[in-house]
Write a protein that holds these residues in place. Structure first.
Motif, PDB file in Angstrom:
ATOM      1  N   ASN A  74       0.836  -1.206   0.000  1.00 12.43           N
ATOM      2  CA  ASN A  74       0.000   0.000   0.000  1.00 12.43           C
ATOM      3  C   ASN A  74       0.869   1.255   0.000  1.00 12.43           C
ATOM      4  O   ASN A  74       0.562   2.231  -0.691  1.00 12.43           O
ATOM      5  CB  ASN A  74      -0.959   0.011   1.192  1.00 12.43           C
ATOM      6  CG  ASN A  74      -2.285  -0.621   0.879  1.00 12.43           C
ATOM      7  OD1 ASN A  74      -2.861  -0.375  -0.177  1.00 12.43           O
ATOM      8  ND2 ASN A  74      -2.777  -1.449   1.777  1.00 12.43           N
ATOM      9  N   ALA A  75       1.959   1.239   0.762  1.00 11.46           N
ATOM     10  CA  ALA A  75       2.881   2.385   0.779  1.00 11.46           C
ATOM     11  C   ALA A  75       3.498   2.578  -0.600  1.00 11.46           C
ATOM     12  O   ALA A  75       3.592   3.714  -1.090  1.00 11.46           O
ATOM     13  CB  ALA A  75       3.978   2.170   1.832  1.00 11.46           C
ATOM     14  N   ARG A  76       3.916   1.478  -1.242  1.00  7.70           N
ATOM     15  CA  ARG A  76       4.478   1.572  -2.603  1.00  7.70           C
ATOM     16  C   ARG A  76       3.441   2.111  -3.577  1.00  7.70           C
ATOM     17  O   ARG A  76       3.748   2.939  -4.427  1.00  7.70           O
ATOM     18  CB  ARG A  76       4.965   0.208  -3.091  1.00  7.70           C
ATOM     19  CG  ARG A  76       6.256  -0.233  -2.461  1.00  7.70           C
ATOM     20  CD  ARG A  76       6.782  -1.491  -3.093  1.00  7.70           C
ATOM     21  NE  ARG A  76       7.245  -1.205  -4.439  1.00  7.70           N
ATOM     22  CZ  ARG A  76       7.302  -2.100  -5.413  1.00  7.70           C
ATOM     23  NH1 ARG A  76       6.922  -3.341  -5.202  1.00  7.70           N
ATOM     24  NH2 ARG A  76       7.746  -1.778  -6.598  1.00  7.70           N
ATOM     25  N   LEU A  77       2.206   1.619  -3.446  1.00  6.75           N
ATOM     26  CA  LEU A  77       1.139   2.071  -4.336  1.00  6.75           C
ATOM     27  C   LEU A  77       0.916   3.577  -4.163  1.00  6.75           C
ATOM     28  O   LEU A  77       0.849   4.314  -5.148  1.00  6.75           O
ATOM     29  CB  LEU A  77      -0.139   1.291  -4.026  1.00  6.75           C
ATOM     30  CG  LEU A  77      -1.275   1.481  -5.010  1.00  6.75           C
ATOM     31  CD1 LEU A  77      -2.042   0.183  -5.169  1.00  6.75           C
ATOM     32  CD2 LEU A  77      -2.210   2.557  -4.530  1.00  6.75           C
ATOM     33  N   ASN A  78       0.833   4.019  -2.916  1.00  8.22           N
ATOM     34  CA  ASN A  78       0.617   5.448  -2.670  1.00  8.22           C
ATOM     35  C   ASN A  78       1.795   6.295  -3.132  1.00  8.22           C
ATOM     36  O   ASN A  78       1.602   7.382  -3.682  1.00  8.22           O
ATOM     37  CB  ASN A  78       0.311   5.679  -1.191  1.00  8.22           C
ATOM     38  CG  ASN A  78      -1.057   5.171  -0.818  1.00  8.22           C
ATOM     39  OD1 ASN A  78      -1.996   5.243  -1.605  1.00  8.22           O
ATOM     40  ND2 ASN A  78      -1.186   4.642   0.385  1.00  8.22           N
TER      41      ASN A  78
END
Length: 108
Positions: A74-78
């Motif tokens: 999720n951090a990578r996606l954001n």
């Protein structure tokens, strides 16, 4: 000791200690998961992902590793959304859905 160091915010030393623990006991999946978390806090996302994936490759039911990997993805996606890096966004979204097919909030 590695977990206590991490809880105290001493992530570099926690990483060193946890790497030593995992080297001595490669089946210590909790220490591997903690090592992934320490790498995440050190902003070493590739290493965090690698540790979580290593745990899950040997223990697919390890819930903490799975949830932490979803968090890193999720951090990578954001990060990808903020920077406009669509390949990163697509890869992270695919990984999240593979880990949690019920996730309807990926990237929010």
């Amino acid at each position: 000791k590695g977990t206590a160091l991490a809880e105290a915010g001493n992530y570099p030393e926690a990483r060193r200690v946890l790497e030593s623990v995992v080297e001595r006991d490669p089946a210590d999946f909790d220490s591997m998961t903690n090592l992934g978390t320490v790498c995440f806090y050190l902003n070493d996302l590739p290493a965090a992902i690698a540790w979580y994936e290593q745990v899950l490759s040997q223990d697919p039911e390890h819930e903490n590793a799975r949830q932490n990997l979803i968090g890193v993805m999720n951090a990578r996606l954001n990060n990808g959304l903020r920077s406009g890096t669509m390949p990163l966004v697509c890869d992270a979204a695919r990984q999240i859905l593979k880990l949690d097919s019920t996730n309807t909030s990926a990237g929010r």
